[in-house]
Design an enzyme around this catalytic site. Structure first.
Site, short mmCIF file in Angstrom:
data_model
loop_
_atom_site.label_atom_id
_atom_site.label_comp_id
_atom_site.label_asym_id
_atom_site.label_seq_id
_atom_site.Cartn_x
_atom_site.Cartn_y
_atom_site.Cartn_z
N GLU A 364 -6.53 1.57 13.51
CA GLU A 364 -7.09 2.58 12.60
C GLU A 364 -8.36 3.22 13.17
O GLU A 364 -9.33 3.42 12.43
CB GLU A 364 -7.42 1.94 11.25
CG GLU A 364 -6.21 1.39 10.54
CD GLU A 364 -6.57 0.63 9.27
OE1 GLU A 364 -5.83 0.77 8.30
OE2 GLU A 364 -7.56 -0.13 9.26
C1 TNX Z 1 -5.20 -2.27 7.21
S1 TNX Z 1 -3.74 -3.69 9.14
C2 TNX Z 1 -6.12 -2.80 8.09
C3 TNX Z 1 -7.25 -3.57 7.55
C4 TNX Z 1 -7.22 -3.66 6.07
C5 TNX Z 1 -5.81 -3.87 5.60
C6 TNX Z 1 -5.67 -4.08 4.12
C7 TNX Z 1 -4.90 -3.33 10.03
C8 TNX Z 1 -4.71 -3.60 11.42
N1 TNX Z 1 -5.98 -2.80 9.45
O1 TNX Z 1 -8.45 -2.98 7.99
O2 TNX Z 1 -8.02 -4.72 5.68
O3 TNX Z 1 -5.05 -2.74 5.95
O4 TNX Z 1 -4.37 -4.42 3.78
#
Ligand code: TNX
Length: 552
Positions: A364
């Site tokens: 992300e």
């Molecule tokens: C996505 S999954 C994220 C996390 C959040 C999560 C909550 C991922 C690699 N990153 O930063 O905590 O969703 O479900």
């Protein structure tokens, strides 16, 4: 009603043991005859599920389901006050496994269970022996045999002995998980089990950044996951809200961003000192669990930038964040300060981590331009190797050619991902954590009081019914290192909350990781899981009493 009371309320019924099983592939005992009223709250036919004697689990009741189970009808072993645990002479590690087993068995039995290199003749004995001389067992497999006079666990390596002892605990009546003495016969069903893992990596993850767990809570979770032969615990140690691991060369990471108010909703403070981290590693190692530390970058870095504004491109400290937004922060890709910081962190983390993997996040990074992301990973993934570790990151790192020698953790919900499939052809290995199957922070259903729902609701059956090796096009069995069940902590505040989200889905993921695909069977799993529920109650472990399961 609290989640713990909910779990307890579901447990009014006497234990029904799982049906007797056969060798792999032959799943007839679990089929229509025993489960004619399949689905909903139907109860299994109790005569088919009858165990050798009252409350004695069938050999086939184990989670994860073993490779091969061969019951010996009419034979049982009695663990008694004179039972001795004998361990491989000359092996300190085997002895340590024996000591651990004794510690697990003493509270409920009240027996002495001495651990010795030789067993006095005629006493009942539990033997833990190396030199199995069976290549199929690999380093974690074991063979367990139970006859009237002895229980023998044989393995090539101590890790296999440990796995065998986790099976043995499940073969004892559920009262074995009581913290105080229980008067009853400790009968074990006769027969043999041949068992070894499908995948080398069976993981769980705790998110220490959004809500910090104390070392004791982390240790409790290690105990709980290792019962299901989970052998890696990934700790997500930094994110936008907080920084949870001491780094000597950048001390404000923890003095500032591990301080009060640094969790979601201002929860906190908390961070692991180096000595606490090392103690957790030692504790985990005694349970054959390896710690995988994660520092998330180049996104998810707001907490680091609060402590060190020079990690932003404009040199201005951002405000601390306690909300649950993602994707807004980025390290400054063109700045050499960034790489000095990253290398210092990787060096210190590698030095205190004996395990092979070092996770550098990479998910992300929406605030990092694509070209910058590639530049960053091209420099950072090799830095992990420079300090002797295998680079590990979320599946976005597959965009980088440098991921060819790395492990990508697949959290995508899609069944095709051309970037990851292409990386696999270059050699990237994959740990499967598809968010719509393996994320333990997703709600079970719309009424679940904790968790999120962006990847959907995940009931037990959804968590169980998928195959890591056929989930994503072009990511087949040879590319897969294993599976992991991440648990993000935005909505969690306690060990009770962690347990409620992890159980009973974590054992589902553990079985996908350990047991051969040919032994995966929902009806079998739900029966074994139902019989397991009372063990959590005795262990004082919270769980979600899923209506999909007939709780024993
Ligand atoms: C996505 S999954 C994220 C996390 C959040 C999560 C909550 C991922 C690699 N990153 O930063 O905590 O969703 O479900």
């Amino acid at each position: 009603m609290t989640s713990r009371l909910l779990a307890a309320a579901a447990l009014g019924l006497p234990l029904i043991a799982a049906p007797a099983s056969a060798s792999p592939g032959a799943r007839a005992p679990f089929s229509a005859a025993s489960f004619s009223a399949a689905g909903g709250h139907a109860m299994a036919d109790r005569s088919a599920a009858r165990s050798p004697s009252g409350g004695t689990p069938a050999l086939s009741s184990v989670i994860p389901v073993p490779v091969q189970v061969t019951p010996a009808a009419g034979t049982t072993f009695q663990l008694g006050p004179l039972t001795v645990i004998r361990t491989q002479p000359g092996s300190r590690a085997a002895r340590a496994v024996g000591e651990q087993l004794a510690r697990d068995l003493r509270p409920a039995t009240g027996y002495r269970l001495p651990v010795l290199p030789v067993a006095p003749r005629r006493l009942p004995v539990v033997s833990l022996l190396l030199g199995a001389d069976d290549r199929r067992l690999g380093s974690e497999g074991y063979r367990l045999t139970v006859d009237a006079r002895r229980v023998t666990i044989r393995a090539n390596e101590p890790a296999g002995l440990y796995a065998g002892t986790r099976t043995l605990l499940q073969l004892l009546p559920q009262e074995i998980d009581s913290p105080t003495p229980v008067r009853r016969a400790w009968t074990i069903a006769g027969g043999s089990i041949l068992d070894y893992p499908r995948f080398a990596y069976r993981g769980a993850m705790l998110d220490e950044a959004r809500h910090f767990d104390t070392p004791d809570e982390i240790k409790a979770y290690i105990d709980e996951i290792s019962r299901f032969k989970v052998n890696y615990l990934h700790l997500h140690l930094s994110d936008d809200q907080g920084w949870r691991i001491q780094i000597d060369s950048w001390p404000k990471l923890t003095t500032v961003s591990g301080g009060p108010g640094t969790g979601v909703d201002g929860e906190g403070p908390g961070f692991l000192t180096k000595s606490q981290y090392r103690e957790i590693i030692r504790y985990a190692a005694r349970r054959y669990v390896t710690i995988v530390p994660e520092i998330d970058m180049p996104g998810h870095v707001n907490a680091a930038q609060v402590a060190y504004p020079e990690l932003t491109c404009d040199g201005v400290a951002p405000p601390p964040r306690t909300d649950t937004e993602v994707g807004y922060s980025s390290l400054c890709i063109g700045s050499e300060t960034t790489y000095r910081f990253v290398e210092d962190v990787i060096r210190e983390l590698a030095a205190m981590t004996p395990g092979p993997y070092l996770h550098v996040g990479g998910d992300e990074a929406h605030a990092t331009p694509e070209a910058d992301y590639l530049t960053f990973e091209q420099r950072v993934l090799p830095l992990v190797a420079k300090y002797g570790k295998v680079a590990y990151g979320w599946n976005e790192i597959a965009k980088s050619p440098a991921s060819a020698t790395a492990v990508a953790q697949y959290w995508d919900t899609a069944r095709t991902n051309a970037t990851v499939a292409a990386a696999v052809t270059r050699g990237t290995k994959v740990v499967m954590s598809p968010a719509n199957k393996a994320y333990l922070d997703m709600k079970y259903d719309r009424n679940t009081p904790l968790g999120q729902d962006w990847a959907g609701y995940i009931e037990v059956r959804t968590a169980y019914e998928w195959d890591p090796a056929t989930r994503v096009t072009g990511v087949g069995e040879p590319a897969i290192l294993g599976v992991e069940a991440p648990l993000w902590s935005e909505t969690l505040r306690s060990l009770d909350d962690i347990e409620f989200m992890a159980f009973p889905r974590l054992p589902a993921i553990a079985e996908l990781g350990w047991s051969p695909a040919s032994n995966h069977d929902w009806e079998s799993f739900r029966t074994r899981l139902g019989a397991y529920g009372p063990r959590w109650t005795r262990q004082n472990v919270n769980f979600y009493p899923s209506p999909q399961i007939n709780w024993g």
